[in-house]
Motif scaffolding. Structure first.
Motif: not given
Length: 320
Positions: A68-69, A89-90, A116-117, A177-179
């Protein structure tokens, strides 16, 4: 790559372990849960499960942080200090200050870090970027970026209310989450200033994070870009329109299609609806290896990802 660590046991961590095994035959893959708890069940595509980060620091060539971020900084920092390349991860973190801790450490210890985008590796994304650079639709004056995906359908095997996406404290909500949408819009047009933002929890899902965000931004070239994100659309929708003086570019990310519409005709520039989207992740890993070895790459750097995070923070500060 002879050995790699993947931190986290969620869906994206599963994908990374599987892809590491596919790309690098013979690689030893270590796994660790985000909490460091002991894991009783068998973990696919994993050679060894560990319970503490120090066990990994002398064992691996690279690390992937898929926890988790809010835990990204805690999990990435030991690898960075050990000089081990890290793919995070993003989104890279939930706060700019946390991300800047990583950036400072990366500079101090000269460690390679990428974020990770993966959508920048989508073939249709590369097609759109080329069309814009070549001004095939003329001068762009407006853009519309939209994504809507019904959160309960994201992970069929899991109650969506128990997911990271639904939890504000775990870095969930539409903005983070939708970045991807903020990342690729910046990649296509440069930095964005926020003109207006509305961030809402409609109450339809019973979660504590935002379900909808509508943002109006503008670029240094005064292109107005409207961005819409939501967790509510029952049929997944992910499309962009770019309006230019000579025509309109339409990009369908789900169907991996790009077309240009002119006054009297339209042209399909790219169309591969059967494209295996896992190839994006494979290409990202291969590109990360290029980055590690100093070869040409298009990896999203930590400094670049921090700009996306700063944009999201600006949106939150502007939001009604």
């Amino acid at each position: 790559m002879k050995a790699a660590a993947v931190i986290g046991l969620g869906n994206i961590a599963d994908r990374h372990r599987r892809n590491l095994k596919s790309l690098y035959p013979g690689i030893k893959v270590y796994a660790m849960s985000a909490s460091g708890r002991k894991v009783q069940n068998v973990i696919d595509n994993c050679d060894q499960v560990v319970n503490a980060l120090p066990e990994l620091l002398n064992a691996v060539d690279m690390a992937i942080i898929a926890s988790p971020a809010p835990l990204h900084t805690e999990h990435a920092l030991p690898f960075i200090k050990a000089g081990i390349p890290v793919l995070i991860e993003k989104p890279v973190a939930v706060s700019v200050s946390d991300a800047e801790v990583l950036l400072d450490a990366a500079k101090r210890f000269n460690t390679v870090i990428a974020v990770g985008y993966c959508l920048r590796y989508l073939p249709s994304a590369l097609s759109v970027k080329k069309l814009l650079e070549e001004k095939k639709a003329g001068t762009i004056f407006n853009a519309f970026v939209e994504i809507g995906q019904y959160l309960p359908d994201w992970r069929a095997s899991k109650n969506y209310k128990d997911s990271v996406s639904a939890s504000k404290t775990l870095g969930g909500g539409a903005l983070l989450e939708l970045s991807h949408e903020f990342d690729y819009t910046r990649w296509l047009f440069g930095e964005l200033d926020v003109l207006h933002a509305s961030v809402r929890n409609y109450g339809a899902l019973g979660i504590d994070a935002e379900e909808i965000a509508d943002i109006v931004t503008f670029t240094k070239d005064n292109i107005i870009i409207n961005i819409h994100l939501d967790f509510l659309q029952r049929k997944a929708f992910r499309k962009c329109k770019f309006l230019g003086t000579d025509g309109r570019i339409e990009w369908d990310l789900i169907n991996n299609q790009v077309k240009i519409i002119y006054k009297s005709d339209e042209c399909v520039v790219y169309n591969e609806p059967q494209y295996d989207k896992n190839k994006m992740y494979l290409d990202m890993l291969k590109d990360f290896e290029n980055y590690v070895h100093g070869r040409d790459n298009q990896c999203i750097t930590l400094a670049d990802a921090i700009k996306t995070l700063a944009l999201i923070n600006k949106i939150k500060g502007t939001a009604e």
